[in-house]
Each structure stands twice: as structure tokens, then as C-alpha cells.
Write a protein that holds these residues in place. Structure first.
Motif, PDB file in Angstrom:
ATOM      1  N   GLU A  77      -7.819   8.804  -0.142  1.00 23.17           N
ATOM      2  CA  GLU A  77      -7.804   9.753  -1.254  1.00 23.17           C
ATOM      3  C   GLU A  77      -7.004   9.206  -2.428  1.00 23.17           C
ATOM      4  O   GLU A  77      -7.427   9.305  -3.590  1.00 23.17           O
ATOM      5  N   ALA A  78      -5.834   8.616  -2.153  1.00 20.67           N
ATOM      6  CA  ALA A  78      -5.001   8.052  -3.216  1.00 20.67           C
ATOM      7  C   ALA A  78      -5.731   6.929  -3.935  1.00 20.67           C
ATOM      8  O   ALA A  78      -5.674   6.813  -5.164  1.00 20.67           O
ATOM      9  N   ARG A  79      -6.446   6.097  -3.168  1.00 26.19           N
ATOM     10  CA  ARG A  79      -7.183   4.997  -3.774  1.00 26.19           C
ATOM     11  C   ARG A  79      -8.317   5.517  -4.662  1.00 26.19           C
ATOM     12  O   ARG A  79      -8.576   4.983  -5.742  1.00 26.19           O
ATOM     13  N   ARG A  80      -8.973   6.583  -4.196  1.00 23.87           N
ATOM     14  CA  ARG A  80     -10.062   7.173  -4.973  1.00 23.87           C
ATOM     15  C   ARG A  80      -9.542   7.736  -6.294  1.00 23.87           C
ATOM     16  O   ARG A  80     -10.181   7.580  -7.349  1.00 23.87           O
ATOM     17  N   VAL A  81      -8.387   8.397  -6.247  1.00 21.08           N
ATOM     18  CA  VAL A  81      -7.783   8.945  -7.466  1.00 21.08           C
ATOM     19  C   VAL A  81      -7.416   7.811  -8.427  1.00 21.08           C
ATOM     20  O   VAL A  81      -7.649   7.891  -9.643  1.00 21.08           O
ATOM     21  N   ALA A  82      -6.835   6.735  -7.887  1.00 22.98           N
ATOM     22  CA  ALA A  82      -6.457   5.599  -8.728  1.00 22.98           C
ATOM     23  C   ALA A  82      -7.689   4.944  -9.349  1.00 22.98           C
ATOM     24  O   ALA A  82      -7.663   4.538 -10.522  1.00 22.98           O
ATOM     25  N   ASP A  83      -8.751   4.835  -8.595  1.00 26.96           N
ATOM     26  CA  ASP A  83      -9.987   4.253  -9.141  1.00 26.96           C
ATOM     27  C   ASP A  83     -10.527   5.095 -10.297  1.00 26.96           C
ATOM     28  O   ASP A  83     -11.033   4.550 -11.294  1.00 26.96           O
ATOM     29  N   LEU A  84     -10.407   6.410 -10.162  1.00 26.79           N
ATOM     30  CA  LEU A  84     -10.846   7.287 -11.251  1.00 26.79           C
ATOM     31  C   LEU A  84     -10.002   7.050 -12.492  1.00 26.79           C
ATOM     32  O   LEU A  84     -10.531   6.953 -13.612  1.00 26.79           O
ATOM     33  N   ALA A  85      -8.680   6.940 -12.308  1.00 25.64           N
ATOM     34  CA  ALA A  85      -7.793   6.688 -13.454  1.00 25.64           C
ATOM     35  C   ALA A  85      -8.124   5.353 -14.108  1.00 25.64           C
ATOM     36  O   ALA A  85      -8.114   5.226 -15.343  1.00 25.64           O
ATOM     37  N   ALA A  86      -8.405   4.354 -13.284  1.00 28.00           N
ATOM     38  CA  ALA A  86      -8.754   3.045 -13.834  1.00 28.00           C
ATOM     39  C   ALA A  86     -10.042   3.125 -14.646  1.00 28.00           C
ATOM     40  O   ALA A  86     -10.170   2.486 -15.701  1.00 28.00           O
ATOM     41  N   ARG A  91      -3.954   1.567 -16.243  1.00 28.91           N
ATOM     42  CA  ARG A  91      -3.563   0.614 -15.195  1.00 28.91           C
ATOM     43  C   ARG A  91      -3.113   1.465 -14.024  1.00 28.91           C
ATOM     44  O   ARG A  91      -2.021   2.046 -14.050  1.00 28.91           O
ATOM     45  N   ALA A  92      -3.935   1.566 -13.027  1.00 23.68           N
ATOM     46  CA  ALA A  92      -3.752   2.559 -11.964  1.00 23.68           C
ATOM     47  C   ALA A  92      -3.122   1.931 -10.735  1.00 23.68           C
ATOM     48  O   ALA A  92      -3.655   0.958 -10.177  1.00 23.68           O
ATOM     49  N   LEU A  93      -1.985   2.483 -10.316  1.00 26.99           N
ATOM     50  CA  LEU A  93      -1.241   1.976  -9.173  1.00 26.99           C
ATOM     51  C   LEU A  93      -1.205   3.014  -8.061  1.00 26.99           C
ATOM     52  O   LEU A  93      -1.213   4.224  -8.328  1.00 26.99           O
ATOM     53  N   VAL A  94      -1.125   2.536  -6.832  1.00 31.70           N
ATOM     54  CA  VAL A  94      -0.930   3.395  -5.662  1.00 31.70           C
ATOM     55  C   VAL A  94       0.320   2.917  -4.946  1.00 31.70           C
ATOM     56  O   VAL A  94       0.513   1.718  -4.736  1.00 31.70           O
ATOM     57  N   GLU A  95       1.185   3.834  -4.572  1.00 31.00           N
ATOM     58  CA  GLU A  95       2.408   3.506  -3.849  1.00 31.00           C
ATOM     59  C   GLU A  95       2.458   4.334  -2.574  1.00 31.00           C
ATOM     60  O   GLU A  95       2.337   5.562  -2.618  1.00 31.00           O
ATOM     61  N   THR A  96       2.626   3.667  -1.440  1.00 28.59           N
ATOM     62  CA  THR A  96       2.799   4.369  -0.176  1.00 28.59           C
ATOM     63  C   THR A  96       4.286   4.534   0.097  1.00 28.59           C
ATOM     64  O   THR A  96       5.048   3.555   0.013  1.00 28.59           O
ATOM     65  N   VAL A  97       4.706   5.748   0.375  1.00 28.69           N
ATOM     66  CA  VAL A  97       6.126   6.029   0.580  1.00 28.69           C
ATOM     67  C   VAL A  97       6.348   6.556   1.989  1.00 28.69           C
ATOM     68  O   VAL A  97       5.425   7.023   2.662  1.00 28.69           O
ATOM     69  N   ARG A  98       7.594   6.512   2.394  1.00 22.55           N
ATOM     70  CA  ARG A  98       7.991   7.051   3.691  1.00 22.55           C
ATOM     71  C   ARG A  98       8.715   8.367   3.461  1.00 22.55           C
ATOM     72  O   ARG A  98       9.690   8.431   2.713  1.00 22.55           O
ATOM     73  N   VAL A  99       8.235   9.424   4.076  1.00 21.13           N
ATOM     74  CA  VAL A  99       8.834  10.756   3.944  1.00 21.13           C
ATOM     75  C   VAL A  99       9.673  11.017   5.185  1.00 21.13           C
ATOM     76  O   VAL A  99       9.144  11.053   6.306  1.00 21.13           O
ATOM     77  N   ASP A 100      11.000  11.176   4.982  1.00 19.41           N
ATOM     78  CA  ASP A 100      11.883  11.271   6.151  1.00 19.41           C
ATOM     79  C   ASP A 100      12.071  12.690   6.672  1.00 19.41           C
ATOM     80  O   ASP A 100      12.682  12.908   7.708  1.00 19.41           O
ATOM     81  N   GLY A 101      11.587  13.677   5.919  1.00 26.91           N
ATOM     82  CA  GLY A 101      11.653  15.052   6.409  1.00 26.91           C
ATOM     83  C   GLY A 101      12.933  15.794   6.087  1.00 26.91           C
ATOM     84  O   GLY A 101      13.037  16.995   6.353  1.00 26.91           O
ATOM     85  N   ARG A 102      13.929  15.123   5.523  1.00 25.02           N
ATOM     86  CA  ARG A 102      15.188  15.813   5.203  1.00 25.02           C
ATOM     87  C   ARG A 102      14.958  16.867   4.131  1.00 25.02           C
ATOM     88  O   ARG A 102      14.333  16.599   3.119  1.00 25.02           O
ATOM     89  N   GLY A 103      15.456  18.064   4.383  1.00 26.22           N
ATOM     90  CA  GLY A 103      15.285  19.162   3.443  1.00 26.22           C
ATOM     91  C   GLY A 103      13.939  19.832   3.544  1.00 26.22           C
ATOM     92  O   GLY A 103      13.582  20.654   2.702  1.00 26.22           O
TER      93      GLY A 103
END
Length: 358
Positions: A77-86, A91-103
Motif C-alpha cells: 500500500e505504501a509503495r502504491r501511494v508513493a507511485d501515485l505521488a511520483a 520525489r516520492a519516498l517510502v520509509e519502513t519504521v519500527r513501532v515499539d508500542g509505547r504509549g
């Protein structure tokens, strides 16, 4: 979009154009504008109009779509959104993050997303634009009201903010409604991503198993208010935020003026220690004293004061009965001296040494 869009596209374009022009007039032409793009209607309408306006001025637009990795298929899904922006010219970037669950998952995902945007902004030397609308503003006011908040908190989402790292955050759409961003996407024949976590029965839940608080406010509280009052409460709640912002700015300016004549270094108590002259602040209103106390504590390296801490500190000024030092997060405050020589002394606690002696 064309040179003269109509309807919702026009409303979004005018809001973005005004925001970007104001930023450029104050800060100069940036190397780029960064747009946080989730793919929802708000951020998609924002990205579309920023690309249109900035490209006319010869300024690059960088979109960042963050994959939190919390849902099946989120990377695709993130890649599809970035492709649309491009395809729109970013200049469309995708960043994968780690969600630790705190809060909680919502807060943790937000923190990870903002950290990724902040890193990109510092790397590019560019401001960040976010797609918050008037509806988001109203929800934030209600959530903070429920916690018991003053003007500093009820000012809610700022249209422009520069953080401690020097990153500027811009929110051009705060004067518009979600219906405007949805309408703009429809006009441009763009299909937004529907995030199931925003639904009242979405997969993320609060600790007690109920709906996430913002989702509950969005889908239950605001409609209930509209039904009970017979009017749409969102514009009034947004106006409350604007009024609180003006009041908070005035009170903070008053407190700053007060500190200019009442705050002094206290080297005898240790490097970085500060003192507040009691006679200079005792006659100020409580709201101004509270801001002054928080600011002096912050300057001394003591942060995250609760309301209980501020009440205890204020008692050192206006309800002095010989009470001892007030323990604070990362330090303490003590009243010393008498009469015109009375001071509130703020001392930060030295950090504990690590096991290796560092």
C-alpha cells in the motif's frame, strides 16, 4: 489541476498557496517542501496541491509515505501511494519504521512517523507539511478538554511550528474541512487510501478494549454534540483553539517580561542553578506566575512539571509557611532568604554516573 481550479480543489490550492508564500516571504526559498503522505484524503489533497503550487515556483516536492508494518499488505500500500505521488511530480519516498508500542499503538505509530519526517527534514533542510484539517483541530480540543487543560494545551494544533531541532512544521489545511479534502480528491479523480485504524471498530483498541479515543471522539462524540446542540460544533471548537492560542501568547509574553527582571543566575548553588526573586513575581496573576515557574525550571534543566509541581512551587511564593525543598523531576526548588532577599532557588540534579564510570 489547471491555473484556476474550482470548488474544493480551489479551496485547498488557495490555502496551500497562502501558506507557502508566507513561509517563503519569512524564511526564503527552501530547497524543497516535504509532504507527509499517508494516502488518505487529507494528505493526498495536500500533496496534490503542494506539487501544483511548488512546481510553478520551481521548488521540488518530496513526499514521505511511512510504512508502520502493522497491517498485512502495508508495504504494498505504501509503495502504491508513493507511485501515485511520483506520477503527480513528486520525489516520492517510502520509509519502513519500527513501532515499539509505547504509549499505545496510535501514539507509538505517530511518534515513529514524525521521527522519520524530522530526519528527512533535517537531511533535506526543508520544511514539512502535514494534512491536518479543522476536524482534526476540533477533535484535539475535545481530547484535551477531557484531560483538563489550560490555554497552552487548548491551542491544540499550531498552523506553523518550529521545533527544538529547527524543523518547521506547516499545516495549511487547518481552515478547511475533511469534506474539502475528500472533494478535492474526487475532483482530481484520485482514490484515497482508507485506513481501517481510523474506524470506530478498527483493529487498534485502547487498553480497556474500547475504541481509540480519537476515533471515539470523531465517530461518536462530535456527532452527538451536533445532535444535542443542533449545530456543527467543529468551527466553534476550532475557534476555541485560536482564541486560546492568542491568550496563551499574551500570557507567555507577560511571563517573559516578568522573568527579564526576576530571574537571575545563582552560581553559589552550582553551575546552571537559577533563582526567582519572590518580590518581583508575587504580585503577578497566577497564570503568569505558573508560566514563569515552568520557564525558570526548564532553563535550569528541570522539565516535565505536572500541575501538582507548579502548585507546590507557587505556594513557595504566595503561601510560604516554612515548607522545605520541593522535589522536581531532575532537580528541586527551595525558598531561601527573607523579605526582599527571598528567592526561589532551582537546582538540577546531576545525572547518575553509569556503571562504567561514564
Amino acid at each position: 489541476m489547471g491555473a484556476n481550479p474550482r470548488g474544493c480543489l480551489r479551496a485547498c490550492s488557495l490555502a496551500v498557496r497562502s501558506c507557502l508564500r508566507s513561509f517563503i516571504d519569512e524564511a526564503g526559498v527552501p530547497p524543497a517542501f516535504i509532504v507527509g503522505l499517508s494516502g488518505g484524503a487529507d494528505s493526498l489533497a495536500l500533496a496534490l496541491t503542494v506539487i501544483d503550487v511548488a512546481s510553478r515556483a520551481g521548488i521540488e516536492v518530496v513526499t514521505l509515505t511511512v510504512d508502520h508494518g502493522l497491517r498485512t499488505g502495508s508495504a504494498h500500500e505504501a509503495r502504491r501511494v508513493a507511485d501515485l505521488a511520483a506520477s503527480l511530480g513528486a520525489r516520492a519516498l517510502v520509509e519502513t519504521v519500527r513501532v515499539d508500542g509505547r504509549g499505545g499503538p496510535e501514539a507509538s505509530a505517530r511518534d515513529a512517523r514524525l521521527a522519520a519526517l524530522r530526519f528527512l527534514a533535517l537531511r533535506e533542510g526543508a520544511p514539512v507539511l502535514l494534512g491536518h484539517t479543522m476536524d482534526d483541530q476540533a477533535e484535539t480540543v475535545l481530547l484535551r478538554l477531557a484531560r483538563g487543560s489550560g490555554p497552552s494545551s487548548l491551542r491544540a494544533i499550531a498552523p506553523i511550528r518550529r521545533d527544538e531541532d529547527g524543523v518547521t512544521w506547516l499545516r495549511p489545511l487547518l481552515g478547511l474541512r475533511r469534506a474539502d479534502t475528500a472533494g478535492a480528491c474526487a475532483q482530481a479523480a484520485l482514490t484515497p487510501v482508507e485506513d481501517p485504524t481510523n474506524a470506530i471498530d478498527g483493529p487498534w483498541r485502547a487498553a480497556d478494549g474500547s475504541a481509540l479515543r480519537r476515533s471515539a471522539v470523531r465517530h461518536s462524540v462530535i456527532p452527538a454534540l451536533a445532535s444535542a446542540l443542533g449545530v456543527d460544533p467543529v468551527p466553534a471548537l476550532a475557534r476555541t483553539a485560536a482564541l486560546c492560542a492568542a491568550d496563551d501568547d499574551a500570557l507567555s509574553e507577560w511571563a517573559s517580561g516578568l522573568l527579564a527582571v526576576s530571574c537571575e543566575a545563582s552560581p553559589a548553588a552550582g553551575e546552571g542553578s537559577l533563582a526567582l526573586v519572590v518580590s518581583e513575581v508575587s504580585g503577578a496573576p497566577r497564570a503568569v506566575r505558573a508560566r514563569a515557574l515552568r520557564e525558570v525550571a526548564s532553563r535550569a534543566g528541570i522539565r516535565l512539571l505536572s500541575g501538582v509541581h507548579v502548585d507546590a512551587l507557587d505556594d513557595l511564593i504566595v503561601a510560604w509557611r516554612g515548607q522545605g525543598p520541593i522535589p522536581l523531576p531532575g532537580g528541586r526548588a527551595t525558598r531561601v532568604g527573607r523579605g526582599t532577599q527571598a528567592r526561589i532557588l532551582f537546582e538540577a540534579r546531576s545525572p547518575e554516573p553509569t556503571r562504567d564510570g561514564g
